[in-house]
Enzyme design. Structure first.
Site, mmCIF file in Angstrom:
data_model
loop_
_atom_site.group_PDB
_atom_site.id
_atom_site.type_symbol
_atom_site.label_atom_id
_atom_site.label_comp_id
_atom_site.label_asym_id
_atom_site.label_seq_id
_atom_site.Cartn_x
_atom_site.Cartn_y
_atom_site.Cartn_z
ATOM 1 N N GLU A 196 145.247 34.485 -11.964
ATOM 2 C CA GLU A 196 146.493 35.251 -12.063
ATOM 3 C C GLU A 196 147.449 34.856 -10.952
ATOM 4 O O GLU A 196 148.660 34.723 -11.174
ATOM 5 C CB GLU A 196 146.211 36.759 -11.995
ATOM 6 C CG GLU A 196 147.382 37.631 -12.437
ATOM 7 C CD GLU A 196 148.371 37.960 -11.342
ATOM 8 O OE1 GLU A 196 149.448 38.460 -11.658
ATOM 9 O OE2 GLU A 196 148.081 37.691 -10.151
ATOM 10 N N ASP B 275 140.823 36.800 -8.659
ATOM 11 C CA ASP B 275 141.304 35.857 -7.631
ATOM 12 C C ASP B 275 142.259 36.556 -6.680
ATOM 13 O O ASP B 275 142.843 37.597 -7.005
ATOM 14 C CB ASP B 275 141.972 34.628 -8.264
ATOM 15 C CG ASP B 275 143.263 34.939 -9.035
ATOM 16 O OD1 ASP B 275 143.310 35.991 -9.722
ATOM 17 O OD2 ASP B 275 144.213 34.139 -8.958
#
Ligand code: BES
Ligand code: ZN
Length: 457
Positions: A152, A87
């Site tokens: 994250e 991400d």
């Protein structure tokens, strides 16, 4: 030339093309509109791993999917878990990007795109590194596990949940993470510490509508002024956070570590010149490196309220708000900090407004030991690829799951950043040096070979 070096050379262009493919997927975890892109990015990672000697799985979660892969056990050799994230952070302000964030562009030896360094480029080095060893040596020297997540940048909640019941599955001797920076352009680093974080949004609500600032000003509590007062009350001019209890659990810097920081070849003038400032304020009594790596801080990340358009508008805004975070150091608990903040807020809330606090992600800071054969193997691999032995440093950023790896999995954690401080992480024109991308692949390949030499009974 060794088999590996030949392979790296022959495949260098393909590696770059693969990184470009990965970077074209706009996997912004914070934005629900990008949900389909998150799955696409997970599938992309999974497909890279599937072509190696690995069993792979995309694991759905309440949030974004996890990619998990593992290779067969190698008797007598360690199990190595590679962790990273697919991400990326939001791209705003879009108008400041020279080329669009998801159209990777080569400029000045860099690949420019959102996620180039954080963390797609760095994750890929550990996929291509293993691919290279497999191609050149015909086998993987260690048992490899990959755990690549999609949250994250928003706190790793789903991974935390997954690990609570799947610790045995991801059990390993050491975790390899490249999601950070070298010490400087030419000096690689092995990190042994990360700061934690506690992130909040505050909303100050005053009257039931915007008001004429002449008719009402002075007789009504102004939410924007109040917000400014509250934020300013959190930290004093000496850089001390004033929330009662904030420093209670802080792990102090030892004199030895202060000397070690001071001995690092840190060019403070260059550090400030790079970011276009001529000086700075911070916690009194601490050096810049100490402030960045080992002291807790408060930062406003965004602030809004009232009229922002052209010209002047005489208005008393009905509401104002801000997003802010505390970076934490080891021993501080994000939950305790949140509780202390909540308890303190009424003390600074005047009559005429209500204050709402929204809690976002939190993560504790962490320090990992350096006296391990895994760290020694990493140092040799880094020196082999970057041509210099690494320095040992801490980082100011956070990787929320590292504490769980270290404390729950009881694994050694190798924090090997290939990025640079000027990579524009989280800001427009994020980049990753292509030279470092290739060095990272080389280091990763060598690391696996080095780790394969460590005998596990
Ligand atoms: N790669 C960073 C962490 C990092 C930054 C390590 C700088 C070393 C140096 C990571 O992707 C990140 O940005 N983490 C977030 C975590 C947060 C959203 C919980 C951070 O630190 O803001
Ligand atoms: Zn990041």
């Amino acid at each position: 030339m060794t088999h590996i070096d030949q392979y790296l050379k022959d495949n260098a262009d393909r590696f770059e093309e693969q990184l470009c493919d990965f970077l074209r997927i706009p996997s912004i975890s914070a934005d629900p509109a990008h949900k389909p892109d998150m799955l696409q990015a997970a599938q992309w990672v999974e497909s890279q791993l599937r072509h190696m000697d690995l069993t792979t799985e995309i694991i759905p979660t309440a949030g974004h999917p996890l990619v998990y892969a593992e290779s067969p056990e190698v008797p007598g050799a360690p199990t190595v878990l590679v962790y990273g994230h697919y991400d990326v952070q939001p791209v705003e302000p879009l108008e400041l990007w020279i080329t669009p964030p998801f159209e990777p562009a080569r400029r000045d030896g860099n690949l420019v795109a959102r996620g180039a360094t954080d963390d797609k480029g760095q994750v890929l080095t550990h996929i291509l590194g293993a691919q290279s060893v497999l191609a050149a040596d015909g086998r993987l020297p260690v048992r490899l596990k990959y755990l690549i997540e999609g949250e994250e940048e928003v706190g790793s909640a789903s991974l935390e949940t997954f690990l609570a019941t799947n610790a045995a599955r991801v059990a390993c001797d050491c975790v390899v993470i490249s999601d950070g920076c070298k010490f400087s352009r030419e000096i690689p680093a092995i990190n042994y510490g990360l700061r934690g974080i506690a992130y909040f949004e505050i909303r100050v609500q005053g009257p039931n509508r915007d008001l004429h600032s002449g008719s009402f000003g002075g007789s009504v509590t102004n939410p924007a002024t109040t917000l400014a007062r509250i934020l300013a009350a959190i930290v004093d001019r000496r850089g001390k956070v004033l929330i009662p209890g904030f420093y209670d659990d802080v792990l102090p810097l030892s004199e030895r570590e202060r000397r070690q920081f001071a001995a690092l070849p840190f060019d403070e003038a260059q550090y400030f010149a790079d970011i276009g400032v001529t000086g700075a304020t911070g916690e009194e009594g601490y050096t810049t490196l100490e402030r960045r790596w080992a002291r807790p801080t408060f930062d406003v990340c965004g602030i809004w309220g009232g009229y922002q358009g052209e010209g002047a508008k005489t208005v008393l805004p009905a509401k104002a708000g801000a997003k802010f975070s505390f970076r934490l150091v080891p021993n501080q608990s994000p939950a305790k900090i949140a509780a202390a903040l909540k308890q303190w807020l009424p003390d600074v809330t005047p009559p005429g407004v209500t204050v709402e606090l929204i809690e976002f992600h939190g993560a504790p800071g962490v320090i990992v030991p350096l006296d391990s054969p895994y760290v020694e193997a990493a140092a040799r691999a880094v020196e082999h690829a970057f041509g210099r032995s690494p320095v040992y440093s801490r980082e100011g950023g956070s990787i929320p799951i590292v504490t769980t790896f270290y404390e729950t999995l009881k694994a050694d954690v190798l924090l090997l950043g290939w990025g640079q401080d000027d990579d524009n992480t989280h800001s427009p024109n994020e980049k990753f040096s292509l030279v470092d991308f290739h060095r990272g692949i080389k280091a990763s390949a060598r690391l696996l070979q080095e780790l394969g030499q460590i005998h596990k009974g």
